[in-house]
Design a protein around this motif. Structure first.
Motif, mmCIF file in Angstrom:
data_model
loop_
_atom_site.group_PDB
_atom_site.id
_atom_site.type_symbol
_atom_site.label_atom_id
_atom_site.label_comp_id
_atom_site.label_asym_id
_atom_site.label_seq_id
_atom_site.Cartn_x
_atom_site.Cartn_y
_atom_site.Cartn_z
ATOM 1 N N LEU A 218 0.816 -1.212 0.000
ATOM 2 C CA LEU A 218 0.000 0.000 0.000
ATOM 3 C C LEU A 218 0.852 1.266 0.000
ATOM 4 N N HIS A 219 1.927 1.273 0.772
ATOM 5 C CA HIS A 219 2.763 2.479 0.869
ATOM 6 C C HIS A 219 3.457 2.773 -0.455
ATOM 7 N N ARG A 220 3.922 1.726 -1.133
ATOM 8 C CA ARG A 220 4.583 1.941 -2.435
ATOM 9 C C ARG A 220 3.573 2.450 -3.459
ATOM 10 N N ILE A 221 2.359 1.873 -3.451
ATOM 11 C CA ILE A 221 1.341 2.307 -4.404
ATOM 12 C C ILE A 221 0.940 3.754 -4.139
ATOM 13 N N GLU A 226 0.816 9.466 -5.702
ATOM 14 C CA GLU A 226 1.201 10.857 -5.437
ATOM 15 C C GLU A 226 2.072 11.388 -6.568
ATOM 16 N N TYR A 227 2.983 10.560 -7.049
ATOM 17 C CA TYR A 227 3.815 10.954 -8.187
ATOM 18 C C TYR A 227 2.939 11.243 -9.409
ATOM 19 N N GLY A 228 1.965 10.367 -9.652
ATOM 20 C CA GLY A 228 1.073 10.575 -10.780
ATOM 21 C C GLY A 228 0.275 11.860 -10.652
ATOM 22 N N ARG A 229 -0.243 12.138 -9.450
ATOM 23 C CA ARG A 229 -1.024 13.376 -9.253
ATOM 24 C C ARG A 229 -0.191 14.607 -9.565
ATOM 25 N N ARG A 230 1.074 14.576 -9.162
ATOM 26 C CA ARG A 230 1.940 15.737 -9.428
ATOM 27 C C ARG A 230 2.145 15.951 -10.917
ATOM 28 N N ALA A 233 -1.348 12.525 -13.934
ATOM 29 C CA ALA A 233 -1.419 11.195 -14.530
ATOM 30 C C ALA A 233 -2.061 10.232 -13.533
ATOM 31 N N THR A 234 -2.662 9.179 -14.058
ATOM 32 C CA THR A 234 -3.280 8.153 -13.212
ATOM 33 C C THR A 234 -2.255 7.088 -12.831
ATOM 34 N N LEU A 235 -2.641 6.229 -11.890
ATOM 35 C CA LEU A 235 -1.782 5.109 -11.507
ATOM 36 C C LEU A 235 -1.561 4.181 -12.698
ATOM 37 N N ASN A 236 -2.605 3.973 -13.492
ATOM 38 C CA ASN A 236 -2.452 3.138 -14.693
ATOM 39 C C ASN A 236 -1.455 3.768 -15.671
ATOM 40 N N ASP A 237 -1.500 5.099 -15.826
ATOM 41 C CA ASP A 237 -0.527 5.786 -16.685
ATOM 42 C C ASP A 237 0.902 5.506 -16.217
ATOM 43 N N VAL A 238 1.086 5.531 -14.898
ATOM 44 C CA VAL A 238 2.423 5.308 -14.330
ATOM 45 C C VAL A 238 2.917 3.892 -14.651
ATOM 46 N N PHE A 239 2.044 2.893 -14.491
ATOM 47 C CA PHE A 239 2.444 1.513 -14.780
ATOM 48 C C PHE A 239 2.712 1.310 -16.271
ATOM 49 N N VAL A 240 1.878 1.887 -17.131
ATOM 50 C CA VAL A 240 2.092 1.751 -18.575
ATOM 51 C C VAL A 240 3.418 2.393 -18.973
#
Length: 436
Positions: A218-221, A226-230, A233-240
């Motif tokens: 959970l902490h890593r996600i 938070e990185y994506g919000r800055r 971008a979404t979490l899915n964007d980050v993984f892609v």
């Protein structure tokens, strides 16, 4: 007890999964890890009743000339739905592939009594449904398990009329959307003709199989979110983004081919309540592409991915590939399968089918309540057949899992480990990773 029908229709989305055997195995699995002991008698009975509650999972696919039907299993084969296994046999069972023409049910439930609690593995035939279909089946299994508490004679109302066809999607699409969807389909088809960069997989895909898994806590996600919000971008964007950069690094990309990925989209998002009438395949595809200019930094790549996927979200993502369904619907099911199979094999041969990162979505805690919810749950995607590459994402209670199916000699566990390690290195944040 209700007298169930002896056969059910095979829909186009069932039949085309035969062609997908060129790409990977026809199974999706969910593993649930509990901190408590389950009632094995209730679980066994629930697995048996599941074959009646969702009749299609109690069938086998049968060919009859140019037609196919789901035929109900004889009583003797129902017992294969459930078994209790030791640690070694349980892990080996994860690697046993399932096929629609096999004897036994299309859903297999296995229990392992671990030292600190129980583990339950649910193996699901991809011909019946996708990850969303598996989640629906597990939800029904959990409801049956709860309903049997103190009521050993409980019998469910079979889902005899639930719609499993693609028509349930087309009925909710406004007519005004069709020109946009058709245009996006033409763009998708054109993109599909361009060779894509592949992972360096060896020849051959008929050897032993396995899985490489990374669980992100959970902490890593939260750090990724938070990185994506800055970066809007979404979490899915980050993984892609991490996946595309991993392709670039592991394949030692020279700029000659497009950096592109295949990703799935659960089309239940367009249905009322985001639910289908029964377990089925209702996932579309998108192919985010960096072309030949991916950017040097993670931020550069993320900006391109987020912009591209945001634009697609406004234009019926995942739906365009289904434009073929109405044109193929009048053909015999077996011919549909052969035509689709040719397209799939041709794409693999030409290298236009890019590596896949299939986001199978979150597993809702309330849908996996077996008296109590599991401590953790995750999905195992189909095991790819090199040169095709398949990996999968799933989530539970804020944590996420990334999984790669390996198959010798084409995709070795060592190469899969390198890919998983690179994904970890590319993703924002540090630590919070468990290996399997």
């Amino acid at each position: 007890m209700i007298d169930l029908v002896k056969s059910l229709p095979v829909h186009i989305t069932d039949a085309t999964m035969r062609a997908m055997l060129t790409v990977g195995s026809a199974m999706i699995q969910m593993e649930m890890i509990f901190d408590h002991r389950l009632d094995e008698k209730r679980l066994a009975r629930a697995a048996d009743l599941l074959l009646d509650a969702e009749p299609v999972v109690g069938c086998r696919m049968v060919e009859r000339g140019w037609r196919m039907r789901w035929m109900r299993l004889p009583e003797a084969e129902r017992a294969k739905a459930y078994a209790e296994l030791d640690a070694f046999t349980y892990e080996q069972f994860k690697l046993v592939e399932i096929d629609a023409f096999d004897e036994g049910p299309r859903v297999l439930v296995r229990l392992f009594r671990d030292k600190d609690g129980d583990r339950v593995l649910v193996k699901f035939d991809h011909h019946i449904g996708d990850a969303g279909g598996l989640k629906q089946v597990v939800e029904t299994l959990a409801k049956l398990y709860r309903s049997l508490e103190g009521k050993p004679d409980f019998y469910p109302v079979p889902n005899l009329d639930g719609d499993r066809g693609v028509g349930q999607l087309f009925r909710v699409l406004p007519i005004s959307s069709w020109p946009t969807i058709l245009l996006e389909y033409l763009r998708f088809a054109r993109k599909s003709l361009v060779p894509a960069q592949q992972f360096p997989l060896a020849d051959g895909n008929d050897g032993p199989v396995g899985y490489v898994v990374r669980h992100f806590d959970l902490h890593r996600i939260r750090a990724m979110q938070e990185y994506g919000r800055r970066h809007k971008a979404t979490l899915n964007d980050v993984f892609v983004t991490a996946f595309l950069r991993t392709i670039r690094h592991i394949s030692e990309w020279d700029g000659a081919r497009e950096l592109r990925a295949t990703m799935t989209v659960d089309l239940r998002r367009y249905l009322p309540g985001e639910r289908t009438g029964g377990p089925c395949n209702l996932s579309g595809f998108e192919m985010p592409s960096l072309g030949k200019e991916p950017g040097e930094t993670f931020d550069d790549t993320l900006a391109k991915v987020a912009s591209q996927l945001t634009e697609r979200k406004e234009n019926w993502p995942g739906v365009p590939v289904y434009m073929l369904a109405p044109t193929m619907g009048w053909l015999p099911i077996k011919l549909q399968t052969k035509l689709f199979g040719f397209v799939v094999r041709d794409g693999i041969r030409k290298g236009t089918t890019p590596p896949a990162l299939t986001n199978m979505g979150p597993i809702a805690k309330e849908r996996v309540l077996f008296d109590e919810a599991p401590r953790y749950a995750y999905l195992l995607p189909p095991i790819g057949r090199p040169p095709a590459f398949i990996s999968g994402l799933s989530g539970y209670e804020g944590a996420m899992s990334f999984c790669i199916g390996t198959r010798l000699p084409g995709l070795s566990p060592e190469l899969a480990e390198r890919i998983a390690e690179r994904m970890d290195a590319e993703l924002p944040g540090e630590g919070g990773v468990t290996r399997e």
